[in-house]
Each structure stands twice: as C-alpha cells, then as structure tokens.
Design a protein around this motif. Structure first.
Motif, PDB file in Angstrom:
ATOM      1  N   LEU A  26     -14.979   6.503  -5.555  1.00 61.14           N
ATOM      2  CA  LEU A  26     -13.852   6.913  -4.786  1.00 61.14           C
ATOM      3  C   LEU A  26     -14.353   7.758  -3.535  1.00 61.14           C
ATOM      4  O   LEU A  26     -13.735   7.504  -2.444  1.00 61.14           O
ATOM      5  N   SER A  71      -4.245  11.656  -2.888  1.00 61.62           N
ATOM      6  CA  SER A  71      -5.214  12.560  -1.981  1.00 61.62           C
ATOM      7  C   SER A  71      -6.460  11.857  -1.754  1.00 61.62           C
ATOM      8  O   SER A  71      -7.591  12.401  -1.363  1.00 61.62           O
ATOM      9  N   PHE A  72      -6.661  10.565  -1.905  1.00 62.32           N
ATOM     10  CA  PHE A  72      -7.942   9.842  -1.694  1.00 62.32           C
ATOM     11  C   PHE A  72      -8.099   9.003  -0.502  1.00 62.32           C
ATOM     12  O   PHE A  72      -8.677   7.807  -0.466  1.00 62.32           O
ATOM     13  N   TRP A  73      -7.037   9.169   0.406  1.00 60.09           N
ATOM     14  CA  TRP A  73      -7.282   8.316   1.668  1.00 60.09           C
ATOM     15  C   TRP A  73      -8.306   8.778   2.843  1.00 60.09           C
ATOM     16  O   TRP A  73      -8.863   8.115   3.292  1.00 60.09           O
ATOM     17  N   GLY A  74      -7.904  10.029   3.172  1.00 60.27           N
ATOM     18  CA  GLY A  74      -8.647  10.683   4.510  1.00 60.27           C
ATOM     19  C   GLY A  74      -8.201  10.192   5.430  1.00 60.27           C
ATOM     20  O   GLY A  74      -8.469   9.073   6.038  1.00 60.27           O
ATOM     21  N   GLY A  75      -7.235  10.937   6.562  1.00 58.33           N
ATOM     22  CA  GLY A  75      -6.781  10.538   7.624  1.00 58.33           C
ATOM     23  C   GLY A  75      -5.810   9.608   7.509  1.00 58.33           C
ATOM     24  O   GLY A  75      -5.413   9.081   6.374  1.00 58.33           O
ATOM     25  N   PHE A  76      -5.067   9.424   8.711  1.00 61.77           N
ATOM     26  CA  PHE A  76      -3.988   8.646   8.686  1.00 61.77           C
ATOM     27  C   PHE A  76      -3.972   7.267   9.745  1.00 61.77           C
ATOM     28  O   PHE A  76      -4.624   7.616  10.802  1.00 61.77           O
ATOM     29  N   SER A  77      -3.806   6.126   9.109  1.00 65.55           N
ATOM     30  CA  SER A  77      -4.048   4.923  10.038  1.00 65.55           C
ATOM     31  C   SER A  77      -3.034   3.845   9.771  1.00 65.55           C
ATOM     32  O   SER A  77      -2.831   2.911  10.410  1.00 65.55           O
ATOM     33  N   TRP A 113     -12.795   7.177   1.959  1.00 64.96           N
ATOM     34  CA  TRP A 113     -12.312   7.191   0.565  1.00 64.96           C
ATOM     35  C   TRP A 113     -12.166   5.664   0.069  1.00 64.96           C
ATOM     36  O   TRP A 113     -11.952   4.697   0.939  1.00 64.96           O
ATOM     37  N   GLY A 114     -12.161   5.609  -1.263  1.00 59.49           N
ATOM     38  CA  GLY A 114     -12.418   4.163  -1.898  1.00 59.49           C
ATOM     39  C   GLY A 114     -10.917   3.323  -1.496  1.00 59.49           C
ATOM     40  O   GLY A 114     -11.145   2.169  -1.276  1.00 59.49           O
ATOM     41  N   PRO A 115      -9.739   3.944  -1.589  1.00 53.97           N
ATOM     42  CA  PRO A 115      -8.627   3.250  -1.399  1.00 53.97           C
ATOM     43  C   PRO A 115      -8.488   2.681   0.172  1.00 53.97           C
ATOM     44  O   PRO A 115      -8.218   1.615   0.443  1.00 53.97           O
ATOM     45  N   ARG A 116      -9.052   3.290   0.847  1.00 48.50           N
ATOM     46  CA  ARG A 116      -9.037   2.583   2.442  1.00 48.50           C
ATOM     47  C   ARG A 116     -10.029   1.572   2.376  1.00 48.50           C
ATOM     48  O   ARG A 116      -9.930   0.413   2.949  1.00 48.50           O
ATOM     49  N   ARG A 138      -7.344  19.082  -1.055  1.00 45.80           N
ATOM     50  CA  ARG A 138      -8.106  17.977  -0.612  1.00 45.80           C
ATOM     51  C   ARG A 138      -7.718  17.307   0.723  1.00 45.80           C
ATOM     52  O   ARG A 138      -8.417  17.072   1.882  1.00 45.80           O
ATOM     53  N   ALA A 181      -5.450   5.533  -8.160  1.00 48.40           N
ATOM     54  CA  ALA A 181      -5.916   5.715  -6.556  1.00 48.40           C
ATOM     55  C   ALA A 181      -5.919   4.272  -5.988  1.00 48.40           C
ATOM     56  O   ALA A 181      -5.467   4.038  -4.802  1.00 48.40           O
ATOM     57  N   ARG A 239      -8.422  -1.148   1.173  1.00 53.74           N
ATOM     58  CA  ARG A 239      -7.662  -1.985   1.930  1.00 53.74           C
ATOM     59  C   ARG A 239      -8.182  -2.782   2.895  1.00 53.74           C
ATOM     60  O   ARG A 239      -7.716  -3.930   3.209  1.00 53.74           O
ATOM     61  N   ASP A 283      -1.212   5.171   4.088  1.00 54.43           N
ATOM     62  CA  ASP A 283      -1.832   6.483   3.651  1.00 54.43           C
ATOM     63  C   ASP A 283      -1.029   7.415   3.935  1.00 54.43           C
ATOM     64  O   ASP A 283      -1.374   8.809   4.196  1.00 54.43           O
TER      65      ASP A 283
END
Lengths: 303, 116
Positions: free
Chosen positions: B54, A155-161, B60-63, A20, B91, B66, A261
C-alpha cells in the motif's frame, strides 16, 4: 487552496489515519499544519485542575504540564513532522468542540482535519453507529470545510485527483458545490457530480413503479444539469449521475466505483445531540462508511 | 508456460522473499519498487497476478490500482494487497485478498493458486 490546515487530534491511535492525510496534505500542498489537542476539561469553571482527556486522571495544570503534553504530541507525530516544513503544536483546555472552533476562528484555517470519534482511548468511531459528538458540533458551526477520515482505509490515497460531490440540491449543497468546484479546478481533478434518489419509502410499503423511479431519475438528472453546468463554464472533466437507493449507501458505492479520493458534501443536520442525530444526516453516514476522506461543508462556510 | 506474478513493494527484503517463494512454487516472478514502475512492468509483462504494497515511495496503493483498472488489458488482473498498515483490508475494495505483514506463506500461496 490549502495553505493553513488545522489538525484537531486526540493524539491517539484513533486519529492516526487522519494524521496520515493531514500531514500528507501539508507536505503535498506546502501548507502550514497546526496540530491542535485539547488536553483536558476543567473539573469546574476556570479551575486549574483538569481531567486529562486521554488518561481520565485529574491533573493540576501549569506550563510544565502543557509543555509535557506538547512534547508528547511532538514525539507521537515525530515521523510525520520530520517530513513537514511548516508545523506548530497547540494545546488547550476546555470542551474539545468549543476549543477547536475557538482556535479555528483565530487561525482562520482553509480546512479543519479530524479523525472520527475517539471515545475511549484506542477505540475507533467506525465501530460505533454514530459519528463523534465533537465532530458533529464542529461540522455544524465551523466557518471552513471540515475534512474527516473515519476509517483507516480512507487514508491511503495521497492527494486529491478524483472528487465526488454529493448533492441533495439544498442551499448548503450550493455552498459545498462552490468549494468542490474551486478545488477540482485548482487541483486539476476529475469531478463526479452525484445525486442519490431516495427510495427508502419502499421499505414502508410505499412501493413505486419502475417507471415512476426512472421518471424521478431523469428529473433529478435535468436538475443536476440545470443547477451546475452553467456554473462550470468551460470546465469539461466532469460526469453527472443519479442512482436510486438509500442515499448514503449509494454515495459510498458511487465513490468506491469511481475510485474517488475525496467526497465533498453539505452538512445539513441541525441536531448535534448524539442521541437525536444517531440516525444521522446522510453526510454523517457517508463519513462513517466512506473509503476516502470526506469534506463536509455547512451553510456558514466562507461567510 | 509458467504463470507470472508481479511483486510491487519498495522493501527489497520483501521482494526477495516473495520472488524466491513464488519461483520455488512454480511461478515466474518480476518486481517493481514504485507504483510508476509497477504500472510499466504490468503493461510490459502482462502478469497473471499482482501483489501490491500500500505504501510506495511515489504513490499509495489505491491510486496505483485506479490506474491499473483503467487499463483495458490489465483491469481484470487479480491483485493481492500485502501491507503492514492497519485497515489495509478495505483499502483496495476490489483486491482478491489483503494480507498483513508478517503474512503466512501458505495462506498467500493458497490465494495465488486460487486466482491464477
């Protein structure tokens, strides 16, 4: 920053969360992703009879079998490949860590992405107390950063910030800092520089006074500023903190608190034998427990 | 005044189901299908509770969480994660509960009742 990603996979459920993240990175950063799978280990040197790593069966290796496995991987990741522009699938025979390092030397990826240990098909490494030996060996010797996603929750973040850099002030941590800082600048991330003061001596009756602990925290804070501020020039989106406790616990807690993340850390252990490394380096324990992907960097990265 | 629940999910069938379920049980419901819209709705509607998928089309849900928790007015809003993905329980670590689809409606209502 990420133009070539080597995704080393067992093509089983154990690597689904790593997949993912790997495919998301490829799509988000427009990178080429090479899906790499070691399909079998030769039953003896240079033998064409291999033990399939997924099924455990002995199979005679020929082009048809390789194509069949590639097709199986293609089907397994069909959903993600459909959304990815640049991808390839490679398979190899041999010991997984050697083959991953071999293709990494040839391909020179910007990043190797791996799941945790596969063990028996379908099992998850986070249910074990040690990281996979393949990961340990790759992380120790790779010349590029190794990103590991051990828990599905990571694995549920999507990208880095929002990046946490955990440092123990070692030489390897300097290399990790260079990479982490380059990443946060290029991807415009918030940067959290963190040191965990190890007070585990407490459990061995080595009880420190609170004044002593707080002196050490202040000292580490000064060390953080001395070591890293000058290297960041005009970059302002950073924070520095020192927490006392068990280092891997504190790093995981800090990352959770900051909604990180990504965690970037040096991989310091010299031991790759599963038995010797089972108590593990701090990085290994963080990899096992973090709620986000972890990039480990050894001293040879970039050299 | 009825307690308000914001449903954030990109599946219209889930949104319909949850809206009906909450309204039938004495709550007011509103919804959003993306994280961005969800945040806007949350800022406008000030819900008493949020259900969060999510995997949303834009984020995605965690973002999303945040961003929600960095808003002074919204940071203490209870969030229930409702997702079909494995590992969803961990998560969003500060979620009041995490349910896997398909979920038990009575269990969800019980959690909602406890948190609003």
């Amino acid at each position: 920053m990420f133009k070539k990603i080597l995704f080393a996979t067992s093509a089983t459920e154990a690597c689904d969360h790593a997949a993912r993240v790997a495919f998301d990175m490829a799509q988000r950063y427009n990178a080429h992703i090479d899906v790499f799978h070691v399909l079998g280990i030769p039953s003896r040197g240079y033998s064409q009879v291999v033990v399939d790593v997924k099924t455990g069966d002995e199979v005679a290796l020929d082009d048809n079998y390789r194509d069949l496995v590639k097709e199986e991987i293609r089907t397994y990741y069909d959903h993600q490949i459909a959304k990815t522009k640049n991808w390839s699938i490679d398979v190899a025979i041999g010991l997984p860590h050697r083959e991953i390092l071999r293709i990494a030397r040839l391909m020179k990826p910007d990043m190797i992405v791996m799941g945790g240990s596969t063990g028996a098909s379908g099992s998850y490494a986070h249910k074990k107390i040690v990281t996979g030996s393949t990961f340990q060996r790759v992380a120790k010797a790779a010349h590029c950063p190794v990103l590991v996603i051990n828990r599905p929750a990571g694995s549920f973040w999507g990208g880095f910030s929002n990046v946490v850099f955990g440092t123990d002030f070692s030489n390897a941590a300097d290399t990790a800092f260079e990479f982490a800082f380059k990443l946060v600048k290029e991807l415009n991330c918030d940067f959290h520089i963190f040191h965990a003061l190890d007070i585990t001596g407490f459990q061995m009756n080595n009880l420190h006074t609170q004044d002593y602990i707080e002196d050490q925290i202040q000292k580490a804070g000064r060390q953080l500023r001395f070591k890293y501020i000058s290297k960041m020039e005009n970059f302002k989106d950073y924070a520095m903190e020192v927490w006392e406790g068990i280092p891997f616990v504190e790093i995981v807690k800090y990352a959770r608190e900051k909604h990180a993340d990504l965690i970037v850390m040096a991989y310091n252990t010299k031991k790759t034998d599963e038995k010797d490394a089972s108590i593990g380096s701090v990085a290994e324990q963080v990899i096992l427990r973090a709620n986000c992907p972890v990039i480990s960097i050894n001293r040879s990265v970039g050299k | 005044m009825k307690k308000k629940i914001l449903i954030i999910d990109d599946d219209p069938a889930v949104v319909d189901y949850l809206t009906t379920l909450f309204e039938d049980n004495g709550y007011a419901a509103c919804s959003a299908m993306t994280a961005q819209d969800g945040l806007k709705r949350a800022q406008k509607e000030r819900p008493d509770l949020i259900t969060l998928d999510l995997e949303l089309p834009d984020e995605w849900g965690p973002r999303f969480y945040r961003k929600l928790s960095s808003d002074k007015e919204l940071k203490n809003t209870p969030v229930i994660v409702i997702s079909g993905l494995s590992g969803n329980k961990y998560a969003v670590s500060k979620a009041v509960a995490s349910l896997s689809k398909p979920f038990d409606r009575d269990e969800l209502l019980k959690i909602v009742k406890e948190n609003v």
